[in-house]
Design a protein around this motif. Structure first.
Motif, short mmCIF file in Angstrom:
data_model
loop_
_atom_site.label_atom_id
_atom_site.label_comp_id
_atom_site.label_asym_id
_atom_site.label_seq_id
_atom_site.Cartn_x
_atom_site.Cartn_y
_atom_site.Cartn_z
N THR A 1 6.83 9.40 0.66
CA THR A 1 6.22 8.10 0.94
C THR A 1 4.74 8.14 0.57
O THR A 1 4.14 9.21 0.50
CB THR A 1 6.34 7.72 2.43
N CYS A 2 4.17 6.96 0.35
CA CYS A 2 2.75 6.86 0.10
C CYS A 2 2.19 5.76 1.01
O CYS A 2 2.67 4.63 0.94
CB CYS A 2 2.47 6.52 -1.36
N GLU B 1 3.54 4.88 11.21
CA GLU B 1 4.34 5.24 10.02
C GLU B 1 4.12 4.20 8.93
O GLU B 1 3.98 3.02 9.22
CB GLU B 1 5.82 5.33 10.38
#
Length: 144
Positions: free
Chosen positions: A41-42, A143
């Motif tokens: 993820t970024c 998140e």
């Protein structure tokens, strides 16, 4: 090359979650490659937080800083955690990475992934030089 990846155990204590040799795949004559670590993820996943003091690196989530750190012979840092995902390579000398599960010896050529966990450094008798790529992470509970 030895690759050590840190994380937290079920009690939230910093520990080594993976420690092994990096395998290089031969892709063409004279060209081999291995991937010691990757994110999916970024920005990277939110850091775990820690019990030790936070050192705010001032790097926004997803931004990168590359630095070289030199630790003098026998020097020690206090236990701390950062707001970054750190990809470190021991360039020369030796150093102990101190986690809640104990001290882990690292030598020139070793790789370590510090996932924002509580840690300290204890340089060997000749000191140590490390290359560190720091990637900003979101705070715990945020998140991407």
């Amino acid at each position: 090359m030895r690759t050590m990846i840190t994380g937290v155990d079920g009690d939230g204590r910093s520990c080594v979650v993976s420690d092994g040799e990096l395998t290089l795949d031969q892709l063409a004559p004279g060209f081999a490659m291995g991937i010691p670590f990757a994110t999916a993820t970024c920005p990277p996943p939110a850091r775990t937080g820690g019990a030790a003091p936070l050192i705010d690196q001032g790097i926004a989530p997803g931004l990168v800083r590359w630095m070289v750190v030199e630790l003098g012979a026998g020097s020690e840092t206090p236990m701390h955690h950062t707001d970054t995902l750190d990809l470190q390579t021991v360039l020369s000398g030796s150093v102990e990475l101190v986690l809640d599960d104990g001290a882990h010896q690292l030598d020139a050529g070793d790789l370590v992934v510090l996932a924002g966990v509580d840690h300290a450094w204890r340089a060997g008798p000749d000191g140590a030089r490390l290359s560190a790529v720091l990637i900003g992470t979101p705070p715990p509970g945020n998140e991407p």
